[in-house]
Enzyme design. Structure first.
Site, PDB file in Angstrom:
ATOM      1  N   ARG A 185      34.044  61.596 -20.685  1.00 52.28           N
ATOM      2  CA  ARG A 185      33.725  60.278 -20.098  1.00 52.28           C
ATOM      3  C   ARG A 185      32.382  60.256 -19.313  1.00 52.28           C
ATOM      4  O   ARG A 185      31.908  59.112 -19.365  1.00 52.28           O
ATOM      5  CB  ARG A 185      35.007  60.085 -19.256  1.00 52.28           C
ATOM      6  CG  ARG A 185      35.009  58.853 -18.581  1.00 52.28           C
ATOM      7  CD  ARG A 185      34.670  57.424 -19.525  1.00 52.28           C
ATOM      8  NE  ARG A 185      35.106  57.382 -21.039  1.00 52.28           N
ATOM      9  CZ  ARG A 185      34.766  56.960 -21.795  1.00 52.28           C
ATOM     10  NH1 ARG A 185      33.282  56.444 -21.986  1.00 52.28           N
ATOM     11  NH2 ARG A 185      35.502  56.790 -23.096  1.00 52.28           N
ATOM     12  N   LYS A 220      16.555  44.436 -10.925  1.00 57.50           N
ATOM     13  CA  LYS A 220      17.917  43.863 -11.100  1.00 57.50           C
ATOM     14  C   LYS A 220      18.723  45.125 -11.927  1.00 57.50           C
ATOM     15  O   LYS A 220      19.243  45.029 -13.007  1.00 57.50           O
ATOM     16  CB  LYS A 220      18.161  42.640 -11.614  1.00 57.50           C
ATOM     17  CG  LYS A 220      17.683  41.761 -11.018  1.00 57.50           C
ATOM     18  CD  LYS A 220      17.627  40.151 -11.665  1.00 57.50           C
ATOM     19  CE  LYS A 220      16.955  39.028 -10.922  1.00 57.50           C
ATOM     20  NZ  LYS A 220      17.258  37.851 -11.236  1.00 57.50           N
ATOM     21  N   LYS A 252       7.434  36.159  -3.397  1.00 55.18           N
ATOM     22  CA  LYS A 252       8.386  35.155  -3.875  1.00 55.18           C
ATOM     23  C   LYS A 252       8.619  33.964  -2.719  1.00 55.18           C
ATOM     24  O   LYS A 252       7.799  33.958  -1.728  1.00 55.18           O
ATOM     25  CB  LYS A 252       9.484  35.895  -4.182  1.00 55.18           C
ATOM     26  CG  LYS A 252       9.586  36.662  -5.441  1.00 55.18           C
ATOM     27  CD  LYS A 252      10.819  37.566  -5.655  1.00 55.18           C
ATOM     28  CE  LYS A 252      11.827  36.721  -6.087  1.00 55.18           C
ATOM     29  NZ  LYS A 252      11.749  36.187  -7.753  1.00 55.18           N
ATOM     30  N   GLU A 281       4.665  34.356  -7.270  1.00 56.10           N
ATOM     31  CA  GLU A 281       5.540  33.600  -8.063  1.00 56.10           C
ATOM     32  C   GLU A 281       5.059  32.088  -7.722  1.00 56.10           C
ATOM     33  O   GLU A 281       5.045  31.837  -6.473  1.00 56.10           O
ATOM     34  CB  GLU A 281       6.829  33.768  -7.778  1.00 56.10           C
ATOM     35  CG  GLU A 281       7.900  32.882  -8.440  1.00 56.10           C
ATOM     36  CD  GLU A 281       9.311  33.005  -7.782  1.00 56.10           C
ATOM     37  OE1 GLU A 281       9.928  33.918  -8.210  1.00 56.10           O
ATOM     38  OE2 GLU A 281       9.771  32.641  -6.650  1.00 56.10           O
ATOM     39  N   ASP A 302       7.754  30.678 -12.567  1.00 56.76           N
ATOM     40  CA  ASP A 302       9.183  30.858 -12.449  1.00 56.76           C
ATOM     41  C   ASP A 302       9.823  29.266 -12.964  1.00 56.76           C
ATOM     42  O   ASP A 302       9.421  28.101 -12.639  1.00 56.76           O
ATOM     43  CB  ASP A 302       9.440  30.651 -11.095  1.00 56.76           C
ATOM     44  CG  ASP A 302      10.959  30.896 -10.768  1.00 56.76           C
ATOM     45  OD1 ASP A 302      11.572  31.394 -11.639  1.00 56.76           O
ATOM     46  OD2 ASP A 302      11.289  30.494  -9.757  1.00 56.76           O
TER      47      ASP A 302
END
Length: 379
Positions: A185, A220, A252, A281, A302
């Site tokens: 597993r 992410k 950002k 960005e 963006d």
């Protein structure tokens, strides 16, 4: 996009399973695996940290007194293969240990210990249940190295990055049956996860084929698995964005608010870290000229529409690298790529990709039983 050689054309090799003993000698298996690795599709036969040839000197097994996972090292030949793939062998071993220890929770695999004789040996095939792109086969071997007390044999039918079909064998392993089932597993969780990412990335790479644009990932990622998940992106034909907060800057919207403007934020980063690549960005076309004038290395567009993206490409005219983010789907990926943008940033590659269904099938006829008294071993 280029693809790996067809699986049927790939040579296979295996390291013979040495005569079993309570503590198998790791040195001969390591040498054989190193030679096989040089042929591009070899096998790694020894469980790391478990033989007389291992430098760790650790005793016991997971869940047993005296076992110290921090002291064990992977088989040298396997470590070299991981390094060649751009992975840190120590980090991969740590992930393998965490997965196995989590599954055992300080105990043993009670079902397997109760139903499988300690000296039974079997061969199992890691087999694709559906078509996709595989990634993580060497990670499977690392998990086996953590679990297996004695030497084990692997036969590599494909390599990471290969496209596979449903029913295709990926990796065959001969080992103590208890070890194989205990590792199952943990090995499959990692292999299915990484292969799912590689498969999703391959779909995007195929969609962009013939354009200058490349698909790339974001940060992410699953905590603790970033290096492996970004490796899976590479296996699928994608490229990596920054690996961490420290190796590149990305200005950002929140940085812009804190600094008082896009250009101001860029200038602050450049002044403090002059040698670090800086990406900025923007979410409107009128933010681009001041960022260009300041000297941004890369501009992240963006949530631009394809039309706005085309305008941005014309405005920048090659003075900075351009990356699209937001609004992107497989259906419109090529439309964005054909605007002339350099990258498509797709966070979903690592945060939302479904697994690739892969299973481990023990062959019907057992390989046999170990000779001599191997004791209870690792379960």
């Amino acid at each position: 996009m280029s693809s790996s050689p067809p699986a049927d054309d790939r040579p296979t090799a295996a390291v013979p399973l040495p005569p079993p003993s309570p503590r198998a000698d790791a040195s001969s298996a390591s040498a054989a695996a190193a030679a096989a690795a040089g042929a591009s599709a070899g096998g790694s036969g020894e469980a790391a940290g478990c033989g007389d040839g291992c430098a760790c000197g650790a005793e016991g097994a997971p869940g047993e007194p005296g076992f110290d996972p921090d002291e064990c090292g992977l088989d040298p030949a396997l470590a070299k293969l991981l390094e060649a793939a751009g992975l840190d062998p120590v980090q991969v071993e740590d992930v393998a240990h965490l997965a196995v220890e989590e599954d055992l929770d300080g105990g043993v695999d009670v079902t397997t210990v109760a139903t499988v004789p300690a000296d039974a040996v079997a061969t199992g095939d890691f087999t694709a249940r559906e078509a996709g792109t595989v990634a993580g086969l060497r990670v499977v071997e690392a998990v086996l190295s953590v679990v297996c007390e004695d030497a084990f044999e692997v036969e590599r039918h494909v390599e990471d990055g290969d496209r596979v079909t449903a029913g295709q064998k990926l990796l065959s392993v001969t080992a103590r049956t208890r070890d194989l089932l205990t590792a199952e597993r943990s090995a499959l969780n990692l292999l299915c996860r990484l292969s799912g990412i590689a498969t999703a990335t391959r779909a995007w790479a195929d969609a962009l084929d013939g354009t200058p644009a490349r698909v790339r990932d974001t940060r992410k990622t699953t905590p603790g698995l970033r290096a492996l998940e970004k490796y899976a992106v590479r296996c699928g034909g994608g490229v990596n964005h920054r690996m961490s907060l420290s190796d590149a800057a990305l200005v950002k919207d929140n940085h812009v608010v804190a600094a008082g403007g896009v250009a101001e934020a860029f200038a602050a980063v450049r002044a403090r870290f002059p040698d670090v690549p800086v990406e900025v960005e923007v979410d409107t076309l009128d933010q681009i000229p001041p960022v260009l004038a300041a000297g941004a290395d890369l501009i992240l567009l963006d949530n631009f529409t394809p039309e706005q993206t085309r305008e941005a490409v014309e405005l920048v005219a090659g003075r900075a690298v351009l990356e699209s983010s937001g609004r992107l789907t497989l259906a419109n990926a090529r439309t964005y790529a054909e605007t002339g943008v350099d990258y498509l940033a797709v966070g979903a590659l690592t945060h939302s990709s479904p697994i690739l269904d892969i299973g481990l099938d023990l062959r019907d006829e057992p390989t046999g039983r170990e000779s001599g008294d191997a004791g209870e071993g690792r379960a």
